[in-house]
Design a protein around this motif. Sequence first.
Motif, short mmCIF file in Angstrom:
data_model
loop_
_atom_site.label_atom_id
_atom_site.label_comp_id
_atom_site.label_asym_id
_atom_site.label_seq_id
_atom_site.Cartn_x
_atom_site.Cartn_y
_atom_site.Cartn_z
N MET A 102 14.39 4.90 -4.37
CA MET A 102 14.98 6.01 -3.61
C MET A 102 15.18 5.61 -2.15
O MET A 102 14.90 6.40 -1.24
CB MET A 102 14.11 7.25 -3.71
CG MET A 102 13.97 7.82 -5.10
SD MET A 102 12.96 9.33 -5.13
CE MET A 102 13.98 10.46 -4.16
N PHE A 128 20.61 7.13 -7.11
CA PHE A 128 20.56 6.04 -6.14
C PHE A 128 20.97 4.72 -6.80
O PHE A 128 20.59 3.64 -6.33
CB PHE A 128 19.15 5.92 -5.55
CG PHE A 128 18.73 7.12 -4.75
CD1 PHE A 128 19.08 7.25 -3.42
CD2 PHE A 128 18.00 8.15 -5.33
CE1 PHE A 128 18.70 8.35 -2.67
CE2 PHE A 128 17.61 9.26 -4.61
CZ PHE A 128 17.96 9.37 -3.27
N THR A 173 19.23 16.39 -8.91
CA THR A 173 18.56 15.21 -8.38
C THR A 173 19.58 14.12 -8.06
O THR A 173 20.39 13.77 -8.92
CB THR A 173 17.54 14.67 -9.39
OG1 THR A 173 16.58 15.69 -9.68
CG2 THR A 173 16.83 13.45 -8.83
N ASN A 182 20.46 1.15 -5.07
CA ASN A 182 19.47 0.23 -5.62
C ASN A 182 20.07 -1.15 -5.88
O ASN A 182 19.43 -2.17 -5.65
CB ASN A 182 18.88 0.81 -6.90
CG ASN A 182 17.96 1.99 -6.62
OD1 ASN A 182 17.42 2.13 -5.54
ND2 ASN A 182 17.80 2.87 -7.61
N GLN A 233 9.71 11.80 -1.37
CA GLN A 233 10.49 11.96 -2.60
C GLN A 233 11.08 13.36 -2.70
O GLN A 233 12.27 13.53 -3.00
CB GLN A 233 9.61 11.69 -3.81
CG GLN A 233 10.25 12.06 -5.15
CD GLN A 233 9.27 11.93 -6.30
OE1 GLN A 233 9.02 10.82 -6.77
NE2 GLN A 233 8.68 13.04 -6.73
N HIS A 282 15.08 14.45 -2.55
CA HIS A 282 15.74 15.19 -3.64
C HIS A 282 16.52 16.39 -3.11
O HIS A 282 17.49 16.83 -3.74
CB HIS A 282 14.70 15.67 -4.65
CG HIS A 282 14.23 14.60 -5.58
ND1 HIS A 282 13.06 14.72 -6.32
CD2 HIS A 282 14.74 13.39 -5.90
CE1 HIS A 282 12.90 13.63 -7.06
NE2 HIS A 282 13.91 12.81 -6.81
#
Length: 474
Positions: free
Chosen positions: A37, A5, A2, A9, A378, A382
Amino acid sequence: MTPSFERSNALQARLHEVVPGGAHTFAKGSDQYPEGMAPVLVRGRGARVWDADGNEFVEYGMGMRAVTLGHGYEPVLEAVRAALVDGVSFTRPAVLELAAAEDFVAVVPGADMVKFCKNASDATSAALRLARAATGRDVVAMCQDQPYFSSQDWFIGTLPISTGVPAAVRSLVRTFRYNDLQSLQAVLEAEPVACVILEAASALAEPAPRYLEGVRALCDRYGTVLVFDETITGFRWAAGGAQAVYGVTPDLSTWGKAMGNGFSVAALAGRRELMELGGLRTDRPRAFLLSSTNGAETTGLAAFRAVVRAYTDPTAGPDPVAAMERQGQALADGVNAAAADAGIGEFLSVLGRPSCQIFRTTDAVGNPSQAMRTLFLQEILHRGVLGQSYVISAAHTDVDVEQTVEAARGATLAYRKALETGRPEELFTGRPVAPAHRLMAEPRRLGLPAVPAARTPDGDGSGPPVRPLPASRP
């Protein structure tokens, strides 16, 4: 693994401190992506981009549909570098302005003359002003089924987010339905109309047989100027835009996005007798057409000329439109097959012209769902795919498309589970992604405490009954 971020962010939080909304385009806002994300990008090459955390993505949307040849397309960069060293902005027209104008009128069927500017919002608004000058009428008619024409008041007044637009401006716009000649005729019969503005086609709507010809005939009958907004269709449907594809010539047309492959250049074009109302060779009262410091700066025009060559010179490489259509079709076929294999093809699908596609995300009763869209975004993020759509470019390779299909295949697992439970919010953090042009902002987008999100449109966690899903294929 995964992706993280963390750096994106932090940068996004800082952007909100210095840029209203945290981005310079609504559709680029962090609220358009799953919470936490929203990658902040540092570079791109071809159809791939890299963010501040070092994550690599296959990108779709491609600069809001502006990049059809790929990021860092060398012939465009070479032309821009050559222009830079000779100067960017002058007191008088440069030879490059004439060369670019001649290139434009050579490829666009309805262009006797062209005026360059820096964004298509200015071009469409100038088209309306010119139509009003030509007809002496104030009212304009626009297609209500098409999402965006301009950032100026005449159009923003038709959106839910219309705060600040005078009522007097809003009162001058009428709307009609696409592919519905009767709705347009009713508008034109009711009162004098300066112009009709529409996209000749869109990602999801091709013109019905004889529809555009009917629009042309109605405008001729009622003395109304016909404007095609070619901002998206230009250099994506064809170098000459939708008017070249469908064989219907407007009086005026407006251009932007792909004509510069990401560089800032746009245009208003059309019939000579209309365009000359903004020139020096008219006996009628002169219209203020387009006049700006940077309207003809050289880097945008140099980029445009290189784009024209990529589309019209067989020695420059494969046909970009054919490449987009081919790869877009392969992408749609692959993703739709993956959804069908998972037994959810009824709820997740790719739609539209192959060069300009969207993904359709619905809940278990077939209603468009922001929650299901959030979940899908999402899951593909990923797996290394970034985009709010599947708008493709000529730079997307077979490998890019294959990765995208596999990302969608992986996403179908979570999507199916959400359909079965009716609770997609359990599979992501935060609120669903938001419509770009909504009236009110949401607290958590501004770093304030968030109100708990309702699990369903009913707000009580129950929602509509969930239909049983067909078994997925082995």
